[in-house]
Design an enzyme around this catalytic site. Sequence first.
Site, PDB file in Angstrom:
ATOM      1  N   ASP A 161       1.095  -1.253  -0.035  1.00 41.63           N
ATOM      2  CA  ASP A 161       0.088  -0.214  -0.029  1.00 41.63           C
ATOM      3  C   ASP A 161       0.837   1.013  -0.010  1.00 41.63           C
ATOM      4  O   ASP A 161       2.043   1.210   0.283  1.00 41.63           O
ATOM      5  CB  ASP A 161      -0.954   0.066   1.198  1.00 41.63           C
ATOM      6  N   TRP A 162       0.297   2.384  -0.193  1.00 38.78           N
ATOM      7  CA  TRP A 162       1.120   3.590  -0.380  1.00 38.78           C
ATOM      8  C   TRP A 162       1.950   4.037   1.320  1.00 38.78           C
ATOM      9  O   TRP A 162       1.530   4.100   1.986  1.00 38.78           O
ATOM     10  CB  TRP A 162       0.056   4.849  -0.624  1.00 38.78           C
TER      11      TRP A 162
END
Length: 749
Positions: A287-288
């Site tokens: 994820d980011w």
Amino acid sequence: MLVLDSKQARHCAAALLLFTLTLGAKAQTLQDKAERLLQQMTVEEKIGQLTQYSGDWRATGPVTFKGNHEEGIRGGQIGAMLNVLGANSTRAYQQIAMQSRLKIPLLFGQDVIHGYKTTFPIPLAEAASFDLEAIERSARIAATEAAASGVHWTFAPMVDIARDPRWGRVMEGAGEDSWLGSKIAYARVKGFQGRQLGDTDAVMATVKHFAAYGAAAAGRDYNSVDMSERMLWETYLPPFKAALDAGAATFMNAFNDLNGIPASGSQYLQREILKGRWGFSGFVVSDWGSIGEMVPHGYAKDARGAALAAIKAGSDMDMESNAYRNHLGSLIADGLVPATLLDDAVRRILRKKFELGLFDDPYRFSDAKRELAMLNQPAHRQAARDMAAKSIVLLKNKPRILPLSASGKTIAFIGPLVKAVEDNLGAWSVKLPDVDYSKFIVSQWEGVKNRLGPGSKLLYAKGCDIEGERRDGFKEAVAAALQADVVVVSVGESAGMSGEAKSRARIGLPGVQEELIKALHATGKPIVVLINAGRPLIFNWTAEHAHAILYTWWLGSEAGNAIADVLFGAHNPSARLPISFPRAEGQIPIYYNHFNTGRPVSADTQDAFKSGYIDLQNSPQYPFGFGLSYSDFEYADLKQDRQKIAGQDKLTVSLKVSNTGRLAGDELVQLYLRDRVASVVRPVKELRGFRRIHLQPGQTRELSFVIDREQLSFFNERLQWAAEPGEFDLMIGASSADIRLRSSFELTE
Ligand code: BGC
């Protein structure tokens, strides 16, 4: 039924074999190609394939690399981008990649969560439709538009089970039920990926967030998750498995730690379960920034330690952490990361690039002409309107004031969301830079106005803002109400109040909106309330006093038209809540498939020494599966073909449903089961089937459900998937709390 003679059957078998062999051969060729390319790559180029950055469009997280990515792409140090929008922009970036030594095309990812240009209802709203075909179609259209715009890969579906409406991301999933969530996860992946990857109208799906992110403690985003293995396997993992079974190309890991291990560093989740037991052959994107975030988690000393933990755990691509780019090289040189681990990750990514056909033509998705055509299809808008109408839940209609008559009436349309435009899109909508959304979105005002018949008049007052304390608009709103035959009030959250990082500790109607409803109610006029939100809200006073309530969530580009369709009866509502609506935040987490406990409360009384509250009943304001129609339906004649089942037997249960109302409509018949006694405690009921049935007024139809061993199975004492002999309760009803017919049966072996 299709019956084949033996020659035809042989022919079909041969064709199937040929098809399977061709597919197998194709996969083998892609594999070989990826392998050959891998042999030519330097370590730096390999790490480049594992590196992803955000482009010029709105950043969807904290940007870590300030500056221009051109040099990195040209140098083969970046293999994927996100947030690059449009055929021209993706083409321009791809042209830079084509200047790199090995000319490996970039992958373009995007959060295409509920539509691309044509925005569909938020996923939680779509889940309320309980219409798997329509959900698949919505994802299909989103993919068609996005793929024509140069997107190869959507970061959807989010399949996190969510039982906590304080969490802003409940809007992005399918609600609280694992079984329904699995069906929807499957449908969405099929929709996004279409016939096959490589088609220019298909995008790779990303199943996210692996895993258990939806159980973030206290509903606070990014928070920790502490969960039993049983809960993980039974409730949180099944939708991921279903999405994998549908052929999902990629997975995204998660921000949360699970039992103390950040998901991005979890070997258990990524290597053991996903790539091991489940045999996933695609790749996992972080994820980011989640790899780098293992440092503040306190799991890695620094970014280098985080890169080491992530690659060992099976995170293949680093989105926006810079951790792989800056540290994998030295970790390999120091012998801490075996080259085979790096190669495995690169191979997984290259295979997908080959599968998408990007090595044959890196620009095949970035076609401005196709983009223009695909982004302006009237059929897409029509599908968005249908989906939106199917997503609206009728919560109350007493006395029956809906549907409204479109002619000869004065309607006061009041509230802060009546004339809102972009809010209708909800969170996670893709706003394309060159689209004038004020023209593209049908506001509620416009939708209702366009629908008015002869002799009708529409009055407007804003009444108040969504948030804040100002009540000075009440007077004008009350004056409008007094002149009207009926008052329609549109209230709720703003779109930005749900979504990522939008947790709310108090989930009532924001600001003074409920006071506005009270003031309007005091006029004595019939009141219809439209509630727009990305989560279940708490609105107990309104629930009790308003005459009609429609929960409209966020409905997308066609919101106004869909709302008018339902208000005026062109569409008879048939949506059902995919998540329980609490009466108070103190009841959270609240879900229908709970255990009975050793001291269950009976019929919501506040008995002493029972598992209840001293200040509130246990039941939600609105239960899972609840939703009304403009018609009434009766259930009768439950029949089952056997009392006992053994082995692979199937039990068929049938019933009759009649429309006793005055309008044609759909009923969503729900089947719940309960395993009375088992080696581990089982929920009081679990959804195991649903059927939509369309009935004309006065019409009766029979329908049936088939129950097999699979539906009776669960993770037993030793966490093995199995059914245990014993008695089962069978319940058929109109919601999880409105069981109309009951019976039981026995599994004998
Ligand atoms: C979200 C993901 C999303 C990613 C890229 C993250 O903050 O958690 O769901 O796909 O950003 O926008």
